[in-house]
Structure formats: structure tokens, C-alpha cells
Design a protein around this motif. Structure first.
Motif, PDB file in Angstrom:
ATOM      1  N   ARG A   1      28.336  36.544  42.479  1.00  0.00           N
ATOM      2  CA  ARG A   1      28.383  37.844  42.432  1.00  0.00           C
ATOM      3  C   ARG A   1      29.800  38.309  42.710  1.00  0.00           C
ATOM      4  O   ARG A   1      30.316  38.058  43.745  1.00  0.00           O
ATOM      5  CB  ARG A   1      27.312  38.794  42.833  1.00  0.00           C
ATOM      6  N   SER A   2      30.351  38.955  41.906  1.00  0.00           N
ATOM      7  CA  SER A   2      31.844  39.755  42.019  1.00  0.00           C
ATOM      8  C   SER A   2      31.519  41.143  42.908  1.00  0.00           C
ATOM      9  O   SER A   2      31.030  41.874  42.224  1.00  0.00           O
ATOM     10  CB  SER A   2      32.367  39.801  40.781  1.00  0.00           C
ATOM     11  N   THR A   3      32.149  41.155  43.906  1.00  0.00           N
ATOM     12  CA  THR A   3      32.165  42.350  44.786  1.00  0.00           C
ATOM     13  C   THR A   3      33.428  43.072  44.802  1.00  0.00           C
ATOM     14  O   THR A   3      34.464  42.448  44.156  1.00  0.00           O
ATOM     15  CB  THR A   3      31.674  42.279  46.311  1.00  0.00           C
ATOM     16  N   PRO A   4      33.488  44.368  44.963  1.00  0.00           N
ATOM     17  CA  PRO A   4      34.864  45.068  44.996  1.00  0.00           C
ATOM     18  C   PRO A   4      35.763  44.237  45.795  1.00  0.00           C
ATOM     19  O   PRO A   4      37.054  44.028  45.825  1.00  0.00           O
ATOM     20  CB  PRO A   4      34.655  46.317  45.836  1.00  0.00           C
ATOM     21  N   LEU A   5      35.496  43.467  47.216  1.00  0.00           N
ATOM     22  CA  LEU A   5      36.309  42.830  47.964  1.00  0.00           C
ATOM     23  C   LEU A   5      36.753  41.301  47.309  1.00  0.00           C
ATOM     24  O   LEU A   5      37.859  41.007  47.440  1.00  0.00           O
ATOM     25  CB  LEU A   5      35.686  42.472  49.157  1.00  0.00           C
ATOM     26  N   THR A   6      36.106  41.180  46.360  1.00  0.00           N
ATOM     27  CA  THR A   6      36.230  39.707  45.592  1.00  0.00           C
ATOM     28  C   THR A   6      37.639  39.990  44.889  1.00  0.00           C
ATOM     29  O   THR A   6      38.504  39.062  44.608  1.00  0.00           O
ATOM     30  CB  THR A   6      35.539  39.351  44.638  1.00  0.00           C
ATOM     31  N   ALA A   7      38.190  41.134  44.687  1.00  0.00           N
ATOM     32  CA  ALA A   7      39.401  41.357  43.697  1.00  0.00           C
ATOM     33  C   ALA A   7      40.666  40.969  44.710  1.00  0.00           C
ATOM     34  O   ALA A   7      41.508  40.941  44.251  1.00  0.00           O
ATOM     35  CB  ALA A   7      39.436  42.794  43.028  1.00  0.00           C
ATOM     36  N   TRP A   8      40.305  41.296  46.082  1.00  0.00           N
ATOM     37  CA  TRP A   8      41.420  41.071  47.073  1.00  0.00           C
ATOM     38  C   TRP A   8      41.522  39.706  47.300  1.00  0.00           C
ATOM     39  O   TRP A   8      42.548  39.165  48.327  1.00  0.00           O
ATOM     40  CB  TRP A   8      41.248  41.946  48.192  1.00  0.00           C
ATOM     41  N   ALA A   9      40.881  38.840  46.941  1.00  0.00           N
ATOM     42  CA  ALA A   9      40.761  37.252  47.391  1.00  0.00           C
ATOM     43  C   ALA A   9      42.236  36.814  47.219  1.00  0.00           C
ATOM     44  O   ALA A   9      42.833  35.994  48.003  1.00  0.00           O
ATOM     45  CB  ALA A   9      39.754  36.472  46.714  1.00  0.00           C
ATOM     46  N   GLY A  10      42.963  37.029  46.022  1.00  0.00           N
ATOM     47  CA  GLY A  10      44.223  36.607  45.600  1.00  0.00           C
ATOM     48  C   GLY A  10      45.073  37.179  46.780  1.00  0.00           C
ATOM     49  O   GLY A  10      46.115  36.297  47.187  1.00  0.00           O
ATOM     50  N   TRP A  11      45.161  38.398  47.020  1.00  0.00           N
ATOM     51  CA  TRP A  11      46.080  38.919  48.009  1.00  0.00           C
ATOM     52  C   TRP A  11      45.917  38.060  49.512  1.00  0.00           C
ATOM     53  O   TRP A  11      46.814  38.282  50.174  1.00  0.00           O
ATOM     54  CB  TRP A  11      45.879  40.392  48.040  1.00  0.00           C
TER      55      TRP A  11
ATOM     56  N   PRO B   1      49.052  34.183  50.608  1.00  0.00           N
ATOM     57  CA  PRO B   1      49.802  34.126  51.874  1.00  0.00           C
ATOM     58  C   PRO B   1      49.059  33.013  52.720  1.00  0.00           C
ATOM     59  O   PRO B   1      49.722  32.495  53.607  1.00  0.00           O
ATOM     60  CB  PRO B   1      49.556  35.398  52.327  1.00  0.00           C
ATOM     61  N   LEU B   2      47.733  32.899  52.850  1.00  0.00           N
ATOM     62  CA  LEU B   2      47.103  32.084  53.806  1.00  0.00           C
ATOM     63  C   LEU B   2      47.450  30.526  53.369  1.00  0.00           C
ATOM     64  O   LEU B   2      47.670  29.729  54.316  1.00  0.00           O
ATOM     65  CB  LEU B   2      45.669  32.312  53.792  1.00  0.00           C
ATOM     66  N   GLY B   3      47.320  30.210  52.066  1.00  0.00           N
ATOM     67  CA  GLY B   3      47.911  28.894  51.561  1.00  0.00           C
ATOM     68  C   GLY B   3      49.289  28.742  51.834  1.00  0.00           C
ATOM     69  O   GLY B   3      49.494  27.556  52.297  1.00  0.00           O
ATOM     70  N   TRP B   4      50.100  29.664  51.690  1.00  0.00           N
ATOM     71  CA  TRP B   4      51.605  29.405  52.113  1.00  0.00           C
ATOM     72  C   TRP B   4      51.869  29.294  53.697  1.00  0.00           C
ATOM     73  O   TRP B   4      52.634  28.376  54.201  1.00  0.00           O
ATOM     74  CB  TRP B   4      52.455  30.787  51.645  1.00  0.00           C
TER      75      TRP B   4
ATOM     76  N   ALA C   1      45.305  28.910  47.812  1.00  0.00           N
ATOM     77  CA  ALA C   1      45.877  29.862  46.994  1.00  0.00           C
ATOM     78  C   ALA C   1      45.086  29.750  45.844  1.00  0.00           C
ATOM     79  O   ALA C   1      44.765  30.967  45.305  1.00  0.00           O
ATOM     80  CB  ALA C   1      47.191  29.685  47.116  1.00  0.00           C
ATOM     81  N   LEU C   2      44.869  28.646  45.002  1.00  0.00           N
ATOM     82  CA  LEU C   2      44.470  28.492  43.863  1.00  0.00           C
ATOM     83  C   LEU C   2      42.920  29.214  43.786  1.00  0.00           C
ATOM     84  O   LEU C   2      42.255  29.932  43.107  1.00  0.00           O
ATOM     85  CB  LEU C   2      44.262  27.134  43.141  1.00  0.00           C
ATOM     86  N   ALA C   3      42.012  28.802  45.118  1.00  0.00           N
ATOM     87  CA  ALA C   3      40.597  29.388  45.264  1.00  0.00           C
ATOM     88  C   ALA C   3      40.623  30.715  45.157  1.00  0.00           C
ATOM     89  O   ALA C   3      40.060  31.775  44.620  1.00  0.00           O
ATOM     90  CB  ALA C   3      39.965  28.901  46.353  1.00  0.00           C
ATOM     91  N   GLY C   4      41.827  31.497  45.785  1.00  0.00           N
ATOM     92  CA  GLY C   4      41.734  32.960  46.049  1.00  0.00           C
ATOM     93  C   GLY C   4      42.194  33.496  44.423  1.00  0.00           C
ATOM     94  O   GLY C   4      41.767  34.536  44.139  1.00  0.00           O
TER      95      GLY C   4
ATOM     96  N   VAL D   1      46.136  37.815  41.412  1.00  0.00           N
ATOM     97  CA  VAL D   1      46.433  36.597  40.257  1.00  0.00           C
ATOM     98  C   VAL D   1      47.736  36.405  40.395  1.00  0.00           C
ATOM     99  O   VAL D   1      48.198  35.181  40.459  1.00  0.00           O
ATOM    100  CB  VAL D   1      45.490  36.768  39.115  1.00  0.00           C
ATOM    101  N   LEU D   2      48.467  37.358  39.897  1.00  0.00           N
ATOM    102  CA  LEU D   2      49.919  37.344  40.011  1.00  0.00           C
ATOM    103  C   LEU D   2      50.754  37.023  41.330  1.00  0.00           C
ATOM    104  O   LEU D   2      51.784  36.330  41.547  1.00  0.00           O
ATOM    105  CB  LEU D   2      50.683  38.799  39.341  1.00  0.00           C
ATOM    106  N   ALA D   3      50.025  37.588  42.335  1.00  0.00           N
ATOM    107  CA  ALA D   3      50.284  37.264  43.534  1.00  0.00           C
ATOM    108  C   ALA D   3      50.522  35.702  44.131  1.00  0.00           C
ATOM    109  O   ALA D   3      51.310  35.238  44.693  1.00  0.00           O
ATOM    110  CB  ALA D   3      49.918  38.160  44.759  1.00  0.00           C
ATOM    111  N   VAL D   4      49.277  35.202  43.748  1.00  0.00           N
ATOM    112  CA  VAL D   4      48.946  33.913  43.832  1.00  0.00           C
ATOM    113  C   VAL D   4      50.037  33.130  43.103  1.00  0.00           C
ATOM    114  O   VAL D   4      50.399  32.257  43.780  1.00  0.00           O
ATOM    115  CB  VAL D   4      47.446  33.463  43.341  1.00  0.00           C
TER     116      VAL D   4
END
Length: 115
Positions: A4-14, A18-21, A55-58, A90-93
Motif C-alpha cells: 500500500r502507498s502511504t503519504p510517507l511513501t512519496a518521500w522515499a526517493g528523497w 542521499p542514503l545510496g550516495w 537509490a533505485l528502490a526509493g 523520483v527526479l532527486a533519485v
């Protein structure tokens, strides 16, 4: 069972970009700082792949949140902002993937501690 998608899921790329980097950059630079002989291309490529996968997972989670948010309308006032945050995630990733790829290539070309 579908995720399920929650409002916090949208922030996963953000968060994952940076965590992958961080994994790629700090893992590679700290390893070379601790022991110069460990800074081999195989380690650099491994850290680059792991960082890129994080990063791709986020980015994938943000992409799903963007698609699940649907268009903005008056009946669901939070959907437009959730879609916007997910799209920027997505663009940040993508930007962080460019940084990860560039530093991985530099680690392959510039071996050792530069002595």
C-alpha cells in the motif's frame, strides 16, 4: 499481498537517494582512508552498485506513490501535493544516480591514495 502507498511513501526517493550516495561516497572514501590497499576497483564498483540499488528502490517507491496518487481534484485535496513530492523524489533519485555513477567511474580510473 500488494504494498500500500502511504503519504510517507512519496518521500522515499528523497531519503533513499542521499542514503545510496552516502553508502557509495563515504564507504569508498573511508575505506581508502583506513587502508589504502583496500581501495580497489572491485570494492568501488560493489559500493556503487549497492548505493545505486538503494537509490533505485526509493525511486521506485516514489514512482509508485506518484502513480497511485492520481490527478489532483477537489474531492481529495492532499493528492496533488503527494503526487508533486513523489515526482520530485523520483527526479532527486535520478540526480543522485548521476553522482553515484560519476564517483564510481572516478574510483575506477583513479586507483589508490594518489601517492
Amino acid at each position: 499481498m500488494a504494498a500500500r502507498s502511504t503519504p510517507l511513501t512519496a518521500w522515499a526517493g528523497w531519503l533513499a537517494g542521499p542514503l545510496g550516495w552516502l553508502i557509495q561516497h563515504q564507504g569508498g572514501s573511508n575505506t581508502v582512508f583506513w587502508n589504502c590497499a583496500l581501495g580497489r576497483p572491485s570494492l568501488v564498483v560493489t559500493l556503487g552498485v549497492v548505493g545505486a540499488l538503494v537509490a533505485l528502490a526509493g525511486g521506485w517507491l516514489s514512482w509508485r506513490a506518484m502513480r497511485n496518487a492520481g490527478p489532483a481534484d477537489a474531492a481529495a485535496p492532499g493528492r496533488g501535493s503527494q503526487r508533486f513530492i513523489a515526482m520530485l523524489g523520483v527526479l532527486a533519485v535520478l540526480i543522485f544516480l548521476v553522482a553515484i555513477a560519476g564517483q564510481t567511474m572516478a574510483g575506477i580510473m583513479l586507483r589508490g591514495c594518489g601517492r
